[in-house]
Design a protein around this motif. Structure first.
Motif, PDB file in Angstrom:
ATOM      1  N   VAL A 167      32.269  49.940  35.050  1.00 35.97           N
ATOM      2  CA  VAL A 167      32.328  48.581  34.520  1.00 35.97           C
ATOM      3  C   VAL A 167      31.254  48.489  33.443  1.00 35.97           C
ATOM      4  O   VAL A 167      30.078  48.756  33.703  1.00 35.97           O
ATOM      5  CB  VAL A 167      32.084  47.533  35.621  1.00 35.97           C
ATOM      6  N   THR A 168      31.666  48.142  32.250  1.00 36.56           N
ATOM      7  CA  THR A 168      30.758  48.136  31.099  1.00 36.56           C
ATOM      8  C   THR A 168      30.567  46.700  30.631  1.00 36.56           C
ATOM      9  O   THR A 168      31.534  46.019  30.278  1.00 36.56           O
ATOM     10  CB  THR A 168      31.334  49.003  29.954  1.00 36.56           C
ATOM     11  N   VAL A 169      29.317  46.245  30.631  1.00 41.40           N
ATOM     12  CA  VAL A 169      29.006  44.854  30.277  1.00 41.40           C
ATOM     13  C   VAL A 169      27.868  44.845  29.258  1.00 41.40           C
ATOM     14  O   VAL A 169      27.100  45.804  29.158  1.00 41.40           O
ATOM     15  CB  VAL A 169      28.601  44.035  31.520  1.00 41.40           C
ATOM     16  N   PRO A 170      27.720  43.744  28.510  1.00 39.18           N
ATOM     17  CA  PRO A 170      26.590  43.661  27.578  1.00 39.18           C
ATOM     18  C   PRO A 170      25.291  43.386  28.326  1.00 39.18           C
ATOM     19  O   PRO A 170      25.297  42.786  29.404  1.00 39.18           O
ATOM     20  CB  PRO A 170      26.965  42.477  26.677  1.00 39.18           C
ATOM     21  N   LEU A 171      24.186  43.837  27.771  1.00 40.83           N
ATOM     22  CA  LEU A 171      22.891  43.530  28.363  1.00 40.83           C
ATOM     23  C   LEU A 171      22.703  42.013  28.411  1.00 40.83           C
ATOM     24  O   LEU A 171      23.057  41.300  27.466  1.00 40.83           O
ATOM     25  CB  LEU A 171      21.769  44.182  27.544  1.00 40.83           C
ATOM     26  N   GLY A 172      22.166  41.539  29.506  1.00 38.81           N
ATOM     27  CA  GLY A 172      22.003  40.104  29.677  1.00 38.81           C
ATOM     28  C   GLY A 172      23.140  39.457  30.442  1.00 38.81           C
ATOM     29  O   GLY A 172      23.046  38.294  30.837  1.00 38.81           O
ATOM     30  N   HIS A 173      24.214  40.196  30.671  1.00 40.17           N
ATOM     31  CA  HIS A 173      25.337  39.693  31.454  1.00 40.17           C
ATOM     32  C   HIS A 173      24.873  39.514  32.908  1.00 40.17           C
ATOM     33  O   HIS A 173      23.994  40.247  33.375  1.00 40.17           O
ATOM     34  CB  HIS A 173      26.496  40.685  31.386  1.00 40.17           C
ATOM     35  N   PRO A 174      25.437  38.554  33.647  1.00 41.71           N
ATOM     36  CA  PRO A 174      25.018  38.358  35.053  1.00 41.71           C
ATOM     37  C   PRO A 174      25.151  39.604  35.927  1.00 41.71           C
ATOM     38  O   PRO A 174      24.439  39.730  36.931  1.00 41.71           O
ATOM     39  CB  PRO A 174      25.967  37.243  35.534  1.00 41.71           C
ATOM     40  N   PHE A 175      26.042  40.534  35.544  1.00 39.53           N
ATOM     41  CA  PHE A 175      26.194  41.766  36.325  1.00 39.53           C
ATOM     42  C   PHE A 175      25.126  42.805  36.009  1.00 39.53           C
ATOM     43  O   PHE A 175      24.982  43.792  36.738  1.00 39.53           O
ATOM     44  CB  PHE A 175      27.569  42.385  36.083  1.00 39.53           C
ATOM     45  N   THR A 176      24.374  42.601  34.931  1.00 42.24           N
ATOM     46  CA  THR A 176      23.347  43.568  34.557  1.00 42.24           C
ATOM     47  C   THR A 176      22.338  43.735  35.694  1.00 42.24           C
ATOM     48  O   THR A 176      21.873  42.762  36.274  1.00 42.24           O
ATOM     49  CB  THR A 176      22.603  43.109  33.292  1.00 42.24           C
ATOM     50  N   GLY A 177      22.014  44.973  36.005  1.00 45.24           N
ATOM     51  CA  GLY A 177      21.076  45.247  37.077  1.00 45.24           C
ATOM     52  C   GLY A 177      21.727  45.554  38.404  1.00 45.24           C
ATOM     53  O   GLY A 177      21.047  45.991  39.344  1.00 45.24           O
ATOM     54  N   ARG A 178      23.052  45.315  38.509  1.00 38.07           N
ATOM     55  CA  ARG A 178      23.751  45.640  39.741  1.00 38.07           C
ATOM     56  C   ARG A 178      23.823  47.153  39.914  1.00 38.07           C
ATOM     57  O   ARG A 178      24.051  47.894  38.963  1.00 38.07           O
ATOM     58  CB  ARG A 178      25.166  45.062  39.710  1.00 38.07           C
ATOM     59  N   SER A 179      23.673  47.635  41.152  1.00 36.45           N
ATOM     60  CA  SER A 179      23.771  49.073  41.420  1.00 36.45           C
ATOM     61  C   SER A 179      25.219  49.523  41.541  1.00 36.45           C
ATOM     62  O   SER A 179      25.542  50.693  41.323  1.00 36.45           O
ATOM     63  CB  SER A 179      23.012  49.437  42.697  1.00 36.45           C
ATOM     64  N   SER A 180      26.117  48.596  41.900  1.00 34.59           N
ATOM     65  CA  SER A 180      27.548  48.882  41.978  1.00 34.59           C
ATOM     66  C   SER A 180      28.296  47.564  41.943  1.00 34.59           C
ATOM     67  O   SER A 180      27.698  46.481  42.104  1.00 34.59           O
ATOM     68  CB  SER A 180      27.892  49.669  43.250  1.00 34.59           C
ATOM     69  N   ILE A 181      29.615  47.652  41.770  1.00 35.09           N
ATOM     70  CA  ILE A 181      30.408  46.431  41.675  1.00 35.09           C
ATOM     71  C   ILE A 181      31.825  46.699  42.157  1.00 35.09           C
ATOM     72  O   ILE A 181      32.374  47.781  41.941  1.00 35.09           O
ATOM     73  CB  ILE A 181      30.409  45.895  40.221  1.00 35.09           C
ATOM     74  N   ASP A 182      32.405  45.746  42.868  1.00 38.85           N
ATOM     75  CA  ASP A 182      33.803  45.820  43.276  1.00 38.85           C
ATOM     76  C   ASP A 182      34.648  45.298  42.114  1.00 38.85           C
ATOM     77  O   ASP A 182      34.317  44.277  41.504  1.00 38.85           O
ATOM     78  CB  ASP A 182      34.025  44.952  44.524  1.00 38.85           C
ATOM     79  N   LEU A 183      35.736  45.984  41.814  1.00 36.74           N
ATOM     80  CA  LEU A 183      36.513  45.654  40.623  1.00 36.74           C
ATOM     81  C   LEU A 183      37.086  44.237  40.675  1.00 36.74           C
ATOM     82  O   LEU A 183      37.277  43.613  39.623  1.00 36.74           O
ATOM     83  CB  LEU A 183      37.646  46.675  40.446  1.00 36.74           C
ATOM     84  N   HIS A 184      37.327  43.708  41.889  1.00 36.18           N
ATOM     85  CA  HIS A 184      37.910  42.372  41.968  1.00 36.18           C
ATOM     86  C   HIS A 184      36.965  41.302  41.420  1.00 36.18           C
ATOM     87  O   HIS A 184      37.393  40.192  41.089  1.00 36.18           O
ATOM     88  CB  HIS A 184      38.317  42.045  43.415  1.00 36.18           C
ATOM     89  N   GLU A 185      35.666  41.642  41.274  1.00 37.89           N
ATOM     90  CA  GLU A 185      34.694  40.689  40.738  1.00 37.89           C
ATOM     91  C   GLU A 185      34.899  40.439  39.250  1.00 37.89           C
ATOM     92  O   GLU A 185      34.283  39.530  38.683  1.00 37.89           O
ATOM     93  CB  GLU A 185      33.273  41.190  40.996  1.00 37.89           C
ATOM     94  N   LEU A 186      35.769  41.229  38.598  1.00 35.99           N
ATOM     95  CA  LEU A 186      36.041  41.029  37.170  1.00 35.99           C
ATOM     96  C   LEU A 186      37.216  40.089  36.929  1.00 35.99           C
ATOM     97  O   LEU A 186      37.643  39.920  35.780  1.00 35.99           O
ATOM     98  CB  LEU A 186      36.342  42.375  36.500  1.00 35.99           C
TER      99      LEU A 186
END
Length: 303
Positions: A167-186
């Motif tokens: 999952v690729t997000v811009p710096l400053g996005h709320p997901f920044t800093g997450r160690s992992s993410i479930d795809l349904h969160e997108l």
């Protein structure tokens, strides 16, 4: 000892699997097994350690492979000189590849291949996956680096390596800093993706199907560099590989916890056409390069 046996041995030594080697050589598995057993008998040495189809080379097999590589290179060189009437004439072949490999994987591969075979000329063609499948089927390219097997009757595909999609997000996005993410969160995130004719887009759609969501597509592009730039600008998120040597300081790459997001890359060809000697050399070079879980140059953080 026959020349055909040496060719069979070379392919077996590189692929190290009876079924896949037989498919590549277009012979039956029993015929290939008999040929290798006869070679071992003629030489009075054990060349392979066999285990449920998977094989390993013995020390004697490793030594023979080095000699066979040299012998077959000389044989092919002699054929090329004899047919061209011009000693030392450069060999050539056509190589097609999907767009996403052009910025990171292919340059490293070609650079190393040229070091080993400086006289071979490679004609390159970059297209989307659907077009490349048609070119393989029509015999308009010798080899094709792609991430899926072209679905035609006379096409073959051999796996080379796999790579993770993040999952690729811009710096400053709320997901920044997450160690992992479930795809349904997108689900509620605007998605920037490749166009539907690209194999990576097909994979991305499959991954979202597994997650049970269908994000709104904000933009469809033709190359990863453009998509990365738009994500960096804050126009959406994406699902991309982390490309070695391609810097995007404004991006954050987050591993996906579910579903597992990876794509396989391999080499395809038309089994009804006889490959040029130069294409066979490149094919064997690729198989040796990625054998035993060898990896393309990468960023350690992608492991």
């Amino acid at each position: 000892m026959e020349l055909a046996q040496l060719k069979y041995f070379q392919v077996m030594a590189n692929i190290r699997h009876f079924t896949r080697a037989a498919r590549m050589l277009d012979v039956t598995q029993p015929a290939l097994s008999r040929s290798m057993s006869k070679l071992e008998k003629d030489l009075d040495v054990q060349l392979f350690k066999r285990n449920d189809g998977e094989i390993e080379l013995t020390s004697e097999g490793e030594r023979l492979l080095k000699r066979v590589d040299r012998i077959l290179r000389e044989v092919e060189s002699a054929k090329e000189e004899a047919s061209s009437g011009q000693p030392g004439a450069a060999a050539e072949f056509k190589l097609s590849f999907i767009h996403s490999l052009g910025s990171y994987a292919l340059p490293h591969i070609l650079q190393d291949f040229r070091t080993s075979y400086p006289d071979i000329r490679v004609h390159l063609n970059q297209q989307d996956s659907a077009t490349l499948a048609q070119k393989v089927a029509a015999g308009e390219t010798d080899l094709c680096l792609c991430s899926t097997l072209p679905t035609t009757e006379y096409s073959a595909w051999v796996y080379l390596w796999s790579e993770e999609l993040f999952v690729t997000v811009p710096l400053g996005h709320p997901f920044t800093g997450r160690s992992s993410i479930d795809l349904h969160e997108l689900e509620n995130e605007p998605l920037i993706a490749l166009k539907s004719s690209y194999s990576m887009r097909i994979l991305v759609d499959q991954f979202f199907d597994l997650a049970g969501i269908h994000p709104e597509i904000a933009f469809e592009g033709d190359d990863i560099a453009t998509i990365s730039g738009l994500v960096s600008a804050g126009l959406g998120v994406s699902l991309l590989p982390k490309l070695a040597g391609v810097e995007h300081p404004g991006l954050c790459y987050i591993p996906v916890s579910f579903p597992i997001c990876k794509r396989a890359v391999g080499v395809a060809w038309n089994t009804q056409r006889q490959l040029p000697a130069a294409a066979v050399r490149f094919q064997q070079f690729l198989i040796r390069r990625f054998d035993n879980a060898a990896k393309i140059p990468h960023d350690p953080q992608t492991n």
